[in-house]
Design a protein around this motif. Structure first.
Motif, short mmCIF file in Angstrom:
data_model
loop_
_atom_site.label_atom_id
_atom_site.label_comp_id
_atom_site.label_asym_id
_atom_site.label_seq_id
_atom_site.Cartn_x
_atom_site.Cartn_y
_atom_site.Cartn_z
N ASN A 184 25.36 42.59 46.10
CA ASN A 184 25.37 42.15 44.70
C ASN A 184 26.11 43.15 43.83
OD1 ASN A 184 21.92 41.20 45.15
ND2 ASN A 184 23.71 39.89 45.33
N MET A 185 25.91 44.42 44.10
CA MET A 185 26.55 45.47 43.30
C MET A 185 28.04 45.54 43.57
SD MET A 185 23.48 48.23 43.83
CE MET A 185 24.22 49.57 42.86
N LEU A 186 28.42 45.46 44.84
CA LEU A 186 29.84 45.51 45.19
C LEU A 186 30.59 44.30 44.64
CD1 LEU A 186 29.61 46.74 48.90
CD2 LEU A 186 30.36 48.07 46.91
N TYR A 187 29.93 43.15 44.64
CA TYR A 187 30.56 41.96 44.08
C TYR A 187 30.84 42.13 42.59
CZ TYR A 187 31.13 37.08 42.58
OH TYR A 187 31.61 35.92 42.02
N SER A 188 29.90 42.74 41.87
CA SER A 188 30.12 43.00 40.44
C SER A 188 31.31 43.93 40.25
CB SER A 188 28.86 43.63 39.83
OG SER A 188 27.82 42.68 39.76
N ARG A 189 31.42 44.94 41.10
CA ARG A 189 32.56 45.87 41.01
C ARG A 189 33.87 45.12 41.23
NH1 ARG A 189 31.44 51.71 40.08
NH2 ARG A 189 29.19 51.66 39.85
N SER A 190 33.88 44.22 42.21
CA SER A 190 35.11 43.48 42.50
C SER A 190 35.53 42.60 41.33
CB SER A 190 34.91 42.60 43.75
OG SER A 190 34.89 43.38 44.91
N LEU A 191 34.57 41.89 40.74
CA LEU A 191 34.91 41.03 39.60
C LEU A 191 35.46 41.86 38.44
CD1 LEU A 191 31.97 38.46 39.42
CD2 LEU A 191 34.34 38.02 40.09
N ALA A 192 34.84 43.01 38.19
CA ALA A 192 35.32 43.87 37.11
C ALA A 192 36.75 44.34 37.38
CB ALA A 192 34.39 45.06 36.94
N GLN A 193 37.01 44.70 38.62
CA GLN A 193 38.34 45.22 38.98
C GLN A 193 39.39 44.11 38.94
OE1 GLN A 193 40.23 44.78 42.18
NE2 GLN A 193 41.84 45.96 41.14
N LYS A 194 39.04 42.94 39.46
CA LYS A 194 40.01 41.86 39.58
C LYS A 194 40.22 41.08 38.29
CE LYS A 194 38.90 41.14 44.50
NZ LYS A 194 40.22 41.44 45.09
N LEU A 195 39.17 40.96 37.48
CA LEU A 195 39.24 40.07 36.32
C LEU A 195 38.94 40.76 34.99
CD1 LEU A 195 37.57 36.88 37.85
CD2 LEU A 195 39.99 37.24 37.32
N GLY A 196 38.72 42.06 35.01
CA GLY A 196 38.45 42.76 33.77
C GLY A 196 39.56 42.61 32.74
N SER A 197 40.80 42.59 33.20
CA SER A 197 41.94 42.45 32.28
C SER A 197 42.04 41.05 31.70
CB SER A 197 43.24 42.81 33.00
OG SER A 197 43.48 41.89 34.06
N ARG A 198 41.27 40.11 32.26
CA ARG A 198 41.31 38.71 31.78
C ARG A 198 40.03 38.36 31.02
NH1 ARG A 198 43.47 34.94 36.60
NH2 ARG A 198 43.58 33.48 34.85
#
Length: 313
Positions: A184-198
């Motif tokens: 769950n934590m790693l998934y949150s990190r991935s979303l932040a990294q991949k979609l934070g700019s959007r």
């Protein structure tokens, strides 16, 4: 505002009321008495536009809708059948959510199971990993994919409910029957990294230890004692400091509300953060296996393989 482990969800909601009003919020796992239902009834008096209640048990979801109506009669609710243990049904649920033709502001992935007897999902994935992570991964990514196409500049908040149980183990990529809390934590990190700019803000959280929900149904006293033995063997701070605080449901959802609405989390340095007691936990206190970018990418790739779909974020 500084919060503590005794802060209630209502207190945080009052502080965040201007960020709750007119928001459309999707919550999974909303059986009466659970943290998802408590979260929904806590924010309802602060005038969100719509609360979407997603659950495998429609009757229980309808009861939560009635509980919301009792405290906030003007707030709209919609019930969606969602079985996180079935990839095909998750896809059907997403179609039903998209058919509501509304832009979602907040997704709270609250549903989860813990310490159940061994079993598998309808797709042959270990039940806890499949329900707690894979089902949410697919649902959230499908919704984000569709919504970013419809409203590319719209900010979305994704909250993945985890626990401090991440300290007990990492995601074992050769044995995925393990480690959903770290997932769950790693998934949150991935979303932040991949979609934070959007415009996507994604966080995970530990709500605390709450015995008034159904989550601990399959745990006996000896199980908690065995966890203590593991903690001591691993040298975990939780065991060494003897810090074991039990929260009420009202206190347990405080971090849900903080994660879903608090404006501090829009700061770029907080995207992907892990929250506890309605605050951002220092990365130095999180084991590397629950925050490492390489581990997060490995999990993302594995998850895409399990749902047979790539997401080009």
């Amino acid at each position: 505002m500084t919060y503590t482990n005794k802060t209630t969800g209502e207190e945080v909601a009052r502080d965040c009321k201007e960020h709750i009003v007119n928001k459309t919020v999707l919550v999974t796992g909303i059986s009466p008495g659970g943290l998802g239902a408590t979260f929904a009834t806590t924010i309802a008096p602060f005038s969100p536009a719509l609360i979407i209640l997603a659950s495998h048990n429609v009757d229980k979801a309808e009861q939560t809708a009635k509980d919301i109506a009792a405290v906030a009669p003007t707030v709209k609710t919609r019930v969606i059948k969602l079985d996180l243990a079935s990839i095909s049904q998750v896809r059907q649920a997403v179609e039903a959510i998209l058919a509501l033709d509304t832009v979602i502001d907040v997704i709270v992935n609250n549903a989860g199971i813990m310490a159940t007897p061994y079993g598998t999902t309808k797709d042959g994935i270990e039940l806890q990993f499949g329900t707690n992570h894979v089902g949410h991964f697919l649902m959230t990514n499908l919704l984000l994919e569709a919504q970013l196409a419809r409203a590319p500049s719209h900010a979305v908040r994704v909250v993945n409910v985890s626990s401090d149980g991440f300290r007990l183990g990492w995601v074992r990529f050769k044995d995925i029957n393990f480690g959903s809390k770290s997932a769950n934590m790693l998934y949150s990190r991935s979303l932040a990294q991949k979609l934070g700019s959007r415009g996507v803000v994604s966080v995970s959280l530990h709500p605390g230890v709450i015995f008034t929900t159904n989550l601990s149904t399959h745990l006996a006293q000896k199980d908690f004692e065995e966890l203590g033995v593991i903690d001591r063997k691993m040298g975990n701070k939780t065991a060494l400091d003897h810090q074991f605080v039990v929260k009420s449901s009202a206190e347990g959802v405080a971090t849900h509300v903080f994660g879903a609405f608090h404006p501090d989390l829009t700061k770029s340095e907080n995207n992907g953060a892990f929250l506890s007691d309605s605050a951002v936990l220092d990365d130095k206190l999180i084991y590397s296996w629950a925050r490492d970018a390489i581990e997060a990418e490995k999990l993302w790739t594995l998850s895409e393989e399990l749902v047979s779909q790539k997401f080009n974020f």
